[in-house]
Design a protein around this motif. Structure first.
Motif, PDB file in Angstrom:
ATOM      1  N   ASN A  83       0.810  -1.218   0.000  1.00 50.86           N
ATOM      2  CA  ASN A  83       0.000   0.000   0.000  1.00 50.86           C
ATOM      3  C   ASN A  83       0.844   1.270   0.000  1.00 50.86           C
ATOM      4  OD1 ASN A  83      -1.673  -2.271   1.199  1.00 50.86           O
ATOM      5  ND2 ASN A  83      -3.238  -0.714   0.929  1.00 50.86           N
ATOM      6  N   THR A  94      -2.006   4.242   0.241  1.00 58.45           N
ATOM      7  CA  THR A  94      -3.333   3.849  -0.216  1.00 58.45           C
ATOM      8  C   THR A  94      -4.037   3.035   0.860  1.00 58.45           C
ATOM      9  OG1 THR A  94      -2.550   3.757  -2.494  1.00 58.45           O
ATOM     10  CG2 THR A  94      -4.608   2.613  -2.000  1.00 58.45           C
ATOM     11  N   SER A  95      -5.273   3.422   1.169  1.00 62.10           N
ATOM     12  CA  SER A  95      -6.083   2.683   2.138  1.00 62.10           C
ATOM     13  C   SER A  95      -7.282   2.064   1.437  1.00 62.10           C
ATOM     14  CB  SER A  95      -6.555   3.611   3.256  1.00 62.10           C
ATOM     15  OG  SER A  95      -7.485   2.937   4.096  1.00 62.10           O
ATOM     16  N   ALA A  96      -7.564   0.797   1.742  1.00 61.16           N
ATOM     17  CA  ALA A  96      -8.717   0.101   1.176  1.00 61.16           C
ATOM     18  C   ALA A  96      -9.251  -0.889   2.198  1.00 61.16           C
ATOM     19  CB  ALA A  96      -8.329  -0.624  -0.109  1.00 61.16           C
ATOM     20  N   TYR A 114      -9.067  -2.093   7.522  1.00 58.07           N
ATOM     21  CA  TYR A 114      -8.401  -1.561   6.331  1.00 58.07           C
ATOM     22  C   TYR A 114      -6.972  -2.077   6.244  1.00 58.07           C
ATOM     23  CZ  TYR A 114     -12.193   1.872   6.357  1.00 58.07           C
ATOM     24  OH  TYR A 114     -13.428   2.473   6.351  1.00 58.07           O
ATOM     25  N   SER A 116      -3.480  -0.308   4.798  1.00 55.29           N
ATOM     26  CA  SER A 116      -3.047   1.048   4.463  1.00 55.29           C
ATOM     27  C   SER A 116      -1.530   1.111   4.472  1.00 55.29           C
ATOM     28  CB  SER A 116      -3.656   2.056   5.449  1.00 55.29           C
ATOM     29  OG  SER A 116      -3.414   3.392   5.014  1.00 55.29           O
ATOM     30  N   THR A 259     -11.557   2.993  -1.702  1.00 56.79           N
ATOM     31  CA  THR A 259     -10.136   3.297  -1.618  1.00 56.79           C
ATOM     32  C   THR A 259      -9.910   4.800  -1.459  1.00 56.79           C
ATOM     33  OG1 THR A 259      -9.620   1.401  -3.007  1.00 56.79           O
ATOM     34  CG2 THR A 259      -7.922   3.081  -2.807  1.00 56.79           C
ATOM     35  N   THR A 260      -9.018   5.183  -0.556  1.00 54.03           N
ATOM     36  CA  THR A 260      -8.658   6.586  -0.355  1.00 54.03           C
ATOM     37  C   THR A 260      -7.140   6.700  -0.314  1.00 54.03           C
ATOM     38  OG1 THR A 260      -8.829   6.360   2.061  1.00 54.03           O
ATOM     39  CG2 THR A 260     -10.794   7.152   0.884  1.00 54.03           C
ATOM     40  N   TYR A 261      -6.649   7.946  -0.406  1.00 51.25           N
ATOM     41  CA  TYR A 261      -5.214   8.156  -0.565  1.00 51.25           C
ATOM     42  C   TYR A 261      -4.703   9.302   0.307  1.00 51.25           C
ATOM     43  CZ  TYR A 261      -6.341   5.574  -4.826  1.00 51.25           C
ATOM     44  OH  TYR A 261      -6.819   4.650  -5.713  1.00 51.25           O
TER      45      TYR A 261
END
Length: 275
Positions: A83, A94-96, A114, A116, A259-261
């Motif tokens: 990640n 990157t978090s998912a 998550y 990350s 997904t966030t960043y």
């Protein structure tokens, strides 16, 4: 007499010109703008670069994956090398959602929701008599929705406290700048609303030794001083520098379903032997 008068007039002119130059320099040094802050600090202090602005392009030279203590911390994200990525000098964390994979192995032992990314520097700062002033700076794009918890911070490498959070978003557009331990033995915290944290913003911190045990910490956002706090018992301690994308915990829950960043660039660390 006339030659003497001419000499006296010339001396007076030189003195006035010199005084004028000193006065203008004083005004320049006290300016609070971002550009003049650099002039002020650099004129007064000789900096030694420790981590250069292009350090992410030579990642393994300057940075390590995960936390100094492993993959888990105080939120619901488990950190993985998968990640963490670098492209064009920009670090992306990157978090998912992870599905159900058990609980964090760190207090408060929250369930992991998550995967990350987090990194920490190979440099270990020590504020002491040899290097009494340190400068930490970076540009970041941060998520600010509920459940996202990006941060740029230092914490004791051998024990906790002390800790200084240069930048911390906890599920909103408020950037928190925090110091633990302060002179009262707890937290000093100041919140500043940042317009569009997902855009690039600059977070800059000066840590300066003030006596045998304590430091003054100046927290700047986009060239503006937001808070000056006192860190008690910071002097002589070894610190880890962490860029961290945790989730939920203090940032609220439930967090994002997708997904966030978090992104970082131009992160620098400097130290000075002079105050």
């Amino acid at each position: 007499m006339r030659p003497l008068k001419i000499i006296l007039l010339l001396l007076l002119s030189v003195t006035a010109f010199t005084s004028c130059k000193k006065g203008n320099a004083g005004i320049e040094e006290t300016s609070a703008s971002a550009d003049n802050l650099t002039v002020k600090k650099d004129n007064a202090v000789s900096w030694v670069n420790v981590i250069p602005a292009n350090s992410f392009s030579s990642f393994s030279t300057y940075w390590n994956n995960l936390y100094p203590w492993g993959s888990d911390h105080n939120g619901t994200a488990r950190m993985r090398a998968e990640n963490i990525s670098v492209s064009g000098g920009v670090l992306t964390l990157t978090s998912a959602p992870s599905g159900s994979v058990g609980n964090s192995n760190k207090d408060p032992y929250l369930p992991i929701h998550y995967y990350s990314g987090t990194v920490y520097a190979k440099t270990i700062p020590v504020i002491d008599t040899s290097w009494p002033k340190w400068h930490f700076k970076g540009e970041f794009q941060c998520e600010s929705q509920r459940g996202t918890w990006p941060a740029f911070w230092i914490t004791g490498a051998d024990s906790w406290p002390p800790e200084s959070d240069f930048m911390e978003f906890k599920g909103s557009a408020t950037c928190w700048t925090n110091t633990y331990k302060n002179l009262s033995g707890g937290w000093s915290s100041v919140g500043t609303t940042v317009a569009n944290p997902g855009n690039w913003h600059t977070y800059s911190v000066y840590v300066t030794k003030t006596n045998a045990t304590d430091v003054s910490i100046e927290y700047w956002i986009d060239g503006s001083l937001k808070s000056t706090q006192t860190g008690a018992n910071f002097v002589g301690k070894r610190f880890n520098i962490i860029i961290d994308y945790q989730m939920e915990g203090s940032s609220g829950s439930p967090g994002p379903t997708g997904t966030t960043y978090m992104r970082a660039r131009n992160v620098i660390v400097e130290k000075s032997a002079t105050l």
